[in-house]
Structure formats: structure tokens, C-alpha cells
Scaffold this active site. Structure first.
Site, PDB file in Angstrom:
ATOM      1  CG  HIS A 148      -2.083  -0.942   1.066  1.00  0.00           C
ATOM      2  ND1 HIS A 148      -3.139  -0.959   1.936  1.00  0.00           N
ATOM      3  CD2 HIS A 148      -2.351  -1.889   0.129  1.00  0.00           C
ATOM      4  CE1 HIS A 148      -4.021  -1.875   1.567  1.00  0.00           C
ATOM      5  NE2 HIS A 148      -3.555  -2.461   0.466  1.00  0.00           N
TER       6      HIS A 148
ATOM      7  CD  GLU B 121      -1.202   4.303   3.818  1.00  0.00           C
ATOM      8  OE1 GLU B 121      -2.284   4.610   4.329  1.00  0.00           O
ATOM      9  OE2 GLU B 121      -1.083   3.493   2.877  1.00  0.00           O
TER      10      GLU B 121
ATOM     11  CB  ALA C 120     -19.747   8.365 -30.918  1.00  0.00           C
TER      12      ALA C 120
ATOM     13  NE  ARG D 243     -14.397   0.192 -25.624  1.00  0.00           N
ATOM     14  CZ  ARG D 243     -14.554  -0.493 -26.737  1.00  0.00           C
ATOM     15  NH1 ARG D 243     -13.643  -1.405 -27.102  1.00  0.00           N
ATOM     16  NH2 ARG D 243     -15.589  -0.282 -27.522  1.00  0.00           N
TER      17      ARG D 243
ATOM     18  CG  ASP E 282     -22.282  -1.392 -34.135  1.00  0.00           C
ATOM     19  OD1 ASP E 282     -22.692  -1.180 -35.286  1.00  0.00           O
ATOM     20  OD2 ASP E 282     -22.507  -0.635 -33.176  1.00  0.00           O
TER      21      ASP E 282
ATOM     22  CG  LEU F  44     -18.343  -5.410 -26.194  1.00  0.00           C
ATOM     23  CD1 LEU F  44     -19.450  -6.127 -25.427  1.00  0.00           C
ATOM     24  CD2 LEU F  44     -18.702  -3.948 -26.411  1.00  0.00           C
TER      25      LEU F  44
ATOM     26  CD  GLU G 153     -17.652   1.821 -25.267  1.00  0.00           C
ATOM     27  OE1 GLU G 153     -17.404   2.562 -26.238  1.00  0.00           O
ATOM     28  OE2 GLU G 153     -16.888   0.902 -24.887  1.00  0.00           O
TER      29      GLU G 153
ATOM     30  N   PRO H 269     -28.976   3.805 -28.284  1.00  0.00           N
ATOM     31  CG  PRO H 269     -29.629   5.383 -29.868  1.00  0.00           C
ATOM     32  CD  PRO H 269     -28.904   4.071 -29.732  1.00  0.00           C
TER      33      PRO H 269
END
Length: 361
Positions: free
Chosen positions: A77, A79, A184, A214, A230, A234, A297, A300
């Protein structure tokens, strides 16, 4: 001593116009030390989730003597790394002040408690940017240090630390992921040209920024229509990441082909068909799996479903100047986003595309 520019680090922290009102009670040097801790915390970005980004500097006689940050899961960590850094330099951390961006942990996890490391090193004072809202800490770290006779102060650069650790903070408070949307569309509001086969209509530079986004999330989600139209992978590409984000496809009607690209990539995926119930149950399930930031992503229809239920926390609206012969309008614009409770905070440039960034009020 470390070669370190106080002014340089302050410019890094304030370059986005960060509100400094919370810093008025602190000296310029103290603010500079915490600014440096925030700066080096960024070195862990994309490598430490579900842990938060944390940075730490040790200061003695007005100078930074050592630095540390949480670099990867299972690693030291912040510290602990700072104390180790001091020892490697042959400098005793005894009697120094630790500036740390998050309240030190007081429990055994992948590493021993940071409170023990600070006490063992003889740290005399700990200045904390933000308390830890995680139920396993929640003040116990600070109280343990106080009980050990260490002076503790809180709240220096708290707003900046909260912003840096936003997905972690949101996950602790709401027990669901921070939902980020990226959409987009062209200047007329079209997300697709139906007269052509599916293709990307933004620049290569914009695509690089998308992959950077991403790389900074735990999961990516789309709907079945996006997969059919499409066939996206991903995945994060062009950026070195230890683990790919979880790929999630909502497909209650079984539209996706069995050989869709999202099923063929490295890493885990979640194909929600008849088992899908509701977005709320999905978000809680993801939170239980330590998914702290979800990138939506999809098209609509999927995005508007998240918006309808008030689940969108931040929104990147990417605007392209490319025209479409047969436009497919999203129905989403600045007015729509504002009415849904989002506020535009800034405008970015991803290559030649203008990006409007919104955050839930």
C-alpha cells in the site's frame, strides 16, 4: 532529498480548475505535499481496482524524504511503499509526517494494516485527505493512530481526493457501480448511417481516448442490438492492461449470434438472456462482484433505459461532424441529459471530435 518541484505538482492538481476553498486552512507547503501525494497516486491507475488510488509522501524538516503509491493488487500500500522508499534511501522515517490521500487501513487484507506500518516506522503525524467510507475501515484507522499517540489531521485536498477515487467512493456509498455512458453521434444527433454497413465515424485519436476510458473501468455493457449491428469486441486495445473489463451483453430475446466477437475475446463475459431481470438487480449483482465502474457503450435504447431509472452517473457525449445519408437519431442531446439530472461540467477534445462531459448533480 528527492528532486521535487512544489509548484510543478500544484499545477498538476489545479490544471482542471479544481475548487481550492477546502485548502484555505492549510499552509501552502502542506497543500503542496498532499498535491504530490495525489499526483503519484495516479501511477496506480488501471492497475489497482477494486482498490482505490492512494498516494503517500513522508515529510521531515519541511522536505519530502520518501514517496509511495498503491501500484498493483497484492502489492504494498502507499504508506508501506513510502516507508520502504525511505529505508532504501538510507533515511529514517522516524519522526516524519505522512501525507496520505486516504485514511490508512486497520485490517488484514492482501497486505498487513497500514496503521501498524506507520506506528512501527515512528511516524509522528498523519495528514489524511479523505476518510475511508469502506465498512472495514470507517474511522478505525484514524482512531487506531490517535490511540497510539500519533497526531492525525483530516480534510486536506478532500475534494480532489474524492474526485480521484470517485468509483470507489460511489461503490462504498451506494453499493452499485458508478455508471459511465459514452455515446458518439453526429451534430444532427444520429448514431448510425443505415444506408451503409456498420462502421466507426470518429477519428483514430478519438478511438484512442475511448480505449483509455475502457482501460479505467471494470466492465463494459451493450445491448443485443449493438451486437447484431456492430459485432463489437468490447475490449481494451492499444493499451497494456492486466485484465480486460468484464463484457456484458443484455439480450433477453436471444438475438445475438452464438459466434459474436464478444464471446471470442480474452477475459470474462456475461451474456444476459432469459436470466436477466432488471437493471437494478444487475447493478447490485455487479457491485457484489467488486465492479466499481461500469461503462455503458450501447445504443440509444439501452442508454435511455439506464437514464429512465436514474442510473447514469456520468456521460461522455462525443460529437462528430460526419454526415449520415440515412440517419438513426438517438433522441439524446444536452437538453435531454440536463432534464435527466446531469450537469455539463466541461468540454474536451478527443482528436477532431468535441466531447461534452456531464455528471449527476
Amino acid at each position: 532529498m528527492l528532486e521535487y518541484s512544489v509548484k510543478g505538482s500544484m499545477q498538476h492538481i489545479f490544471k482542471e480548475g479544481v475548487d481550492a476553498t477546502s485548502m484555505s486552512e492549510w499552509s501552502e507547503n502542506e497543500t503542496s505535499f498532499m498535491a504530490r501525494a495525489l499526483e503519484i497516486a495516479e501511477r496506480g491507475r488501471t492497475k489497482v481496482s477494486p482498490n482505490p488510488l492512494v498516494g503517500c509522501v513522508l515529510v521531515k524538516d519541511g522536505n519530502i524524504i520518501a514517496e509511495g503509491w498503491h501500484d498493483h493488487l497484492g502489492g504494498l500500500h502507499a504508506e508501506q511503499m513510502a516507508i520502504h522508499d525511505a529505508e532504501e534511501r538510507g533515511i529514517s522515517p522516524n519522526g516524519s509526517t505522512a501525507y496520505v490521500t486516504l485514511e490508512p487501513c486497520n485490517h488484514f487484507g492482501r497486505t498487513p494494516p497500514c496503521t501498524e506500518a506507520l506506528m512501527w516506522a515512528g511516524i509522528k503525524e498523519v495528514v489524511i485527505a479523505h476518510e475511508d467510507p469502506n465498512p472495514t475501515v470507517r474511522g478505525q484507522g484514524s482512531q487506531t493512530l490517535i490511540d497510539a499517540g500519533i497526531h492525525v489531521r483530516n480534510g486536506l485536498c478532500k475534494k480532489e481526493a474524492h474526485e480521484q477515487m470517485l468509483p470507489f467512493m460511489h461503490w462504498c456509498e451506494h453499493r452499485r457501480p458508478l455508471v459511465t455512458v459514452k455515446l458518439a453521434q453526429n451534430l444532427e444527433g444520429s448514431v448510425d448511417d443505415r444506408s451503409e454497413t456498420s462502421k466507426r465515424f470518429t477519428s483514430e485519436e478519438c478511438l484512442r481516448h475511448v480505449h483509455e476510458l475502457r482501460a479505467d473501468v471494470d466492465a463494459i455493457l451493450v445491448g443485443a442490438n449493438t451486437v447484431v449491428r456492430d459485432d463489437p469486441q468490447l475490449t481494451v486495445r492499444g493499451i497494456n492492461v492486466k485484465n480486460q473489463p468484464l463484457r456484458i451483453v443484455i439480450d433477453p430475446n436471444g438475438k445475438c449470434p452464438p459466434n459474436a466477437k464478444f464471446t471470442q475475446q480474452q477475459g470474462d463475459f456475461l451474456h444476459l438472456t432469459t436470466s436477466f431481470t432488471s437493471l437494478e438487480s444487475l447493478l447490485h449483482m455487479l457491485a457484489d462482484q467488486n465492479i466499481q465502474r461500469l461503462l455503458v457503450e450501447g445504443g440509444p435504447t439501452t442508454i435511455q433505459e439506464f437514464m429512465k431509472h436514474g442510473f447514469v452517473d456520468e456521460f461522455y457525449l462525443v460529437l462528430s461532424e460526419e454526415s449520415h445519408s440515412e440517419p438513426f437519431f438517438s433522441g439524446i442531446d444536452e437538453q435531454t441529459l440536463t432534464k435527466s439530472g446531469l450537469e455539463k461540467l466541461k468540454t474536451l477534445n478527443w482528436g477532431i471530435e468535441e466531447v461534452h462531459y456531464f455528471r449527476k448533480i
